[in-house]
Structure formats: C-alpha cells, structure tokens
Design a protein around this motif. Structure first.
Motif, short mmCIF file in Angstrom:
data_model
loop_
_atom_site.label_atom_id
_atom_site.label_comp_id
_atom_site.label_asym_id
_atom_site.label_seq_id
_atom_site.Cartn_x
_atom_site.Cartn_y
_atom_site.Cartn_z
N HIS A 101 -17.09 -3.05 -4.59
CA HIS A 101 -18.44 -2.52 -4.45
C HIS A 101 -19.18 -2.41 -5.78
O HIS A 101 -20.39 -2.65 -5.84
N HIS A 102 -18.45 -2.05 -6.84
CA HIS A 102 -19.10 -1.85 -8.13
C HIS A 102 -18.45 -2.66 -9.25
O HIS A 102 -18.92 -2.64 -10.39
N MET A 103 -17.34 -3.34 -8.94
CA MET A 103 -16.61 -4.15 -9.93
C MET A 103 -16.17 -3.33 -11.13
O MET A 103 -16.22 -3.79 -12.28
N VAL A 104 -15.75 -2.10 -10.87
CA VAL A 104 -15.16 -1.26 -11.91
C VAL A 104 -13.70 -1.03 -11.56
O VAL A 104 -13.28 -1.22 -10.41
N PRO A 105 -12.87 -0.61 -12.53
CA PRO A 105 -11.42 -0.59 -12.31
C PRO A 105 -10.95 0.42 -11.26
O PRO A 105 -11.53 1.48 -11.05
N ILE A 106 -9.86 0.02 -10.61
CA ILE A 106 -9.02 0.89 -9.80
C ILE A 106 -7.65 0.86 -10.48
O ILE A 106 -7.08 -0.22 -10.68
N ILE A 107 -7.13 2.01 -10.84
CA ILE A 107 -5.85 2.07 -11.55
C ILE A 107 -4.90 2.92 -10.73
O ILE A 107 -5.22 4.07 -10.38
N GLY A 108 -3.74 2.36 -10.40
CA GLY A 108 -2.87 3.12 -9.51
C GLY A 108 -1.43 2.69 -9.50
O GLY A 108 -0.98 1.90 -10.33
N THR A 109 -0.73 3.20 -8.49
CA THR A 109 0.69 2.96 -8.31
C THR A 109 0.96 2.65 -6.84
O THR A 109 0.43 3.33 -5.95
N ALA A 110 1.77 1.64 -6.59
CA ALA A 110 2.14 1.26 -5.23
C ALA A 110 3.62 1.52 -5.01
O ALA A 110 4.45 1.35 -5.91
N HIS A 111 3.95 1.95 -3.80
CA HIS A 111 5.33 2.15 -3.36
C HIS A 111 5.52 1.31 -2.11
O HIS A 111 4.77 1.47 -1.14
N VAL A 112 6.50 0.41 -2.13
CA VAL A 112 6.68 -0.55 -1.04
C VAL A 112 8.13 -0.51 -0.57
O VAL A 112 9.06 -0.67 -1.36
N GLY A 113 8.31 -0.28 0.74
CA GLY A 113 9.65 -0.28 1.31
C GLY A 113 9.71 -1.15 2.56
O GLY A 113 8.71 -1.35 3.24
N TYR A 114 10.90 -1.67 2.85
CA TYR A 114 11.08 -2.42 4.08
C TYR A 114 12.51 -2.30 4.56
O TYR A 114 13.44 -2.01 3.78
N LEU A 115 12.71 -2.49 5.87
CA LEU A 115 14.03 -2.47 6.50
C LEU A 115 14.41 -3.91 6.80
O LEU A 115 13.87 -4.52 7.72
#
Length: 211
Positions: free
Chosen positions: A101-115
């Motif tokens: 929407h504004h082309m400014v940063p998103i800074i974060g952390t992802a947690h991914v799990g699977y069976l």
C-alpha cells in the motif's frame, strides 16, 4: 491483531513466478529522479546524483522474490527419516518485506511448522520460501497464507501451521505513528486446522522458544 486465515490464495499467486514487465534502467532512474523532486529536493545536487542508480539496484535486491518460484525451492525432499512423522518447526525466521500500500518496510519474524507425510524438506528451504514471498510487495495476511498454501500443495503434509509477527513502518512512520506496534497473523491447514490441540501445541512450541 491475531487472525486465522482460512480462505486459500489462488494457486497462481504462489506456485508460479509472477509475470513481470520491467521497464529499462533509464525509465527507472527517471522515475526515481521524479520522486526526488517530489520530496522537494534537487536530484542534481552532489549527494543525490547517483541515487537513482542506487535505488534501482536496491530494488532488484529487495524485490528479487519476483524472479523465483517458491514451489521449486520445495522440490527436493528426503524420505529417509527413520519413521519420523511428528511436528517439524522452523522458528524465528527473520525477514523484511514491503507493504504493497505504501511501499515502506515490514520487518518481522515467521514461524513455520508442518506434520510430514513420509517425507521432509531441507530446513533451509522453509526459510527460503519465507524470503521469496517477503521479497515481493505484500500484505502480512496474504504472505501468511501464501507460505502455508505452497508448503501444503507441494509437500502434501498432514498439516501446516504458520505464524508471522511483524512491525509495519506504515504505522510507525506515517499516519497514526505508533512505534513498536506488532501485528500477529496465523493460518493452519490439514490436521492443524481441524485440531485446536495441535494449534495449541504449535503455538506453545513457538512461544516457549521466545522465553
């Protein structure tokens, strides 16, 4: 916000490389010069003379997710897992993206799990999938669903769980200007979607590692 996303993204949004029609270098640099003028600065002053070229190069790095297919990253799997079929969790995958929407940063952390269902994928491939989607213009909600859906469709595990925590600079730098606000999104497929107990186990394992 803590949202559970249930509506799958169209497969073309995450199984293929997006269709791109990039302008040439001269067009890009001209566009950056226009933006510099829009800020009120002088694109011909010494400190800004090479900025259009630098911005074009930076954009190629920050948005290289458009040149990669996340499904291809998951293509090589391993079946020699000694019968292991319990939760595989890759936690604390740090990423940076840009708000569409504004082309400014998103800074974060992802947690991914699977069976897993008889096969697993290299752990680095999970992180790579996160980066591919992050290096495109995004909303956090869409990115959360895209990661889960491509893993579900390519690996066909018994279930996938994804949680993303991120700070949006569009909230911190403009508008409401609330620094430090974090947005939380999560989505579940398969067994995770049908079992609150499995959801709780995933969330507990994620949170336990952050204490």
């Amino acid at each position: 916000m803590d949202a559970v996303l249930k509506k799958p993204m169209p497969k073309s949004d995450y199984l293929d490389k997006p269709s791109t029609n990039r302008p040439d270098q001269a067009e890009v640099e001209s566009a950056v010069r226009t933006l510099l003028r829009w800020t009120g600065d002088d694109p011909d002053r010494e400190g800004l003379i090479d900025t259009p070229k630098r911005v074009a190069k930076a954009f190629l790095e920050m948005f290289n997710g458009y040149d990669m297919c996340p499904a291809e990253e998951l293509g090589r799997t391993f079946e020699e897992v000694a019968g292991y079929d319990d939760l595989v969790l890759v936690r604390d995958i740090q990423f940076h993206s840009h708000c569409e929407h504004h082309m400014v940063p998103i800074i974060g952390t992802a947690h991914v799990g699977y069976l897993p269902e008889g096969k697993v994928v290299g752990l680095s491939k999970i992180a790579r999938v996160v980066d591919i989607f992050a290096h495109r213009l995004q909303t956090q909600e869409a990115m959360t669903a895209q990661i889960a859906n491509v893993i579900q469709d390519v690996l066909n595990p018994r279930g996938v769980a994804v949680m993303i925590e991120a700070e949006h600079m569009c909230m911190a730098m403009r508008g409401i200007r609330k620094q430090g606000s974090t947005t939380l999104t999560s989505t579940f497929t398969g067994v995770f979607k049908d079992s609150p107990e499995e959801q709780l186990r995933f969330l507990t394992m994620v949170r336990h590692g952050n204490k």
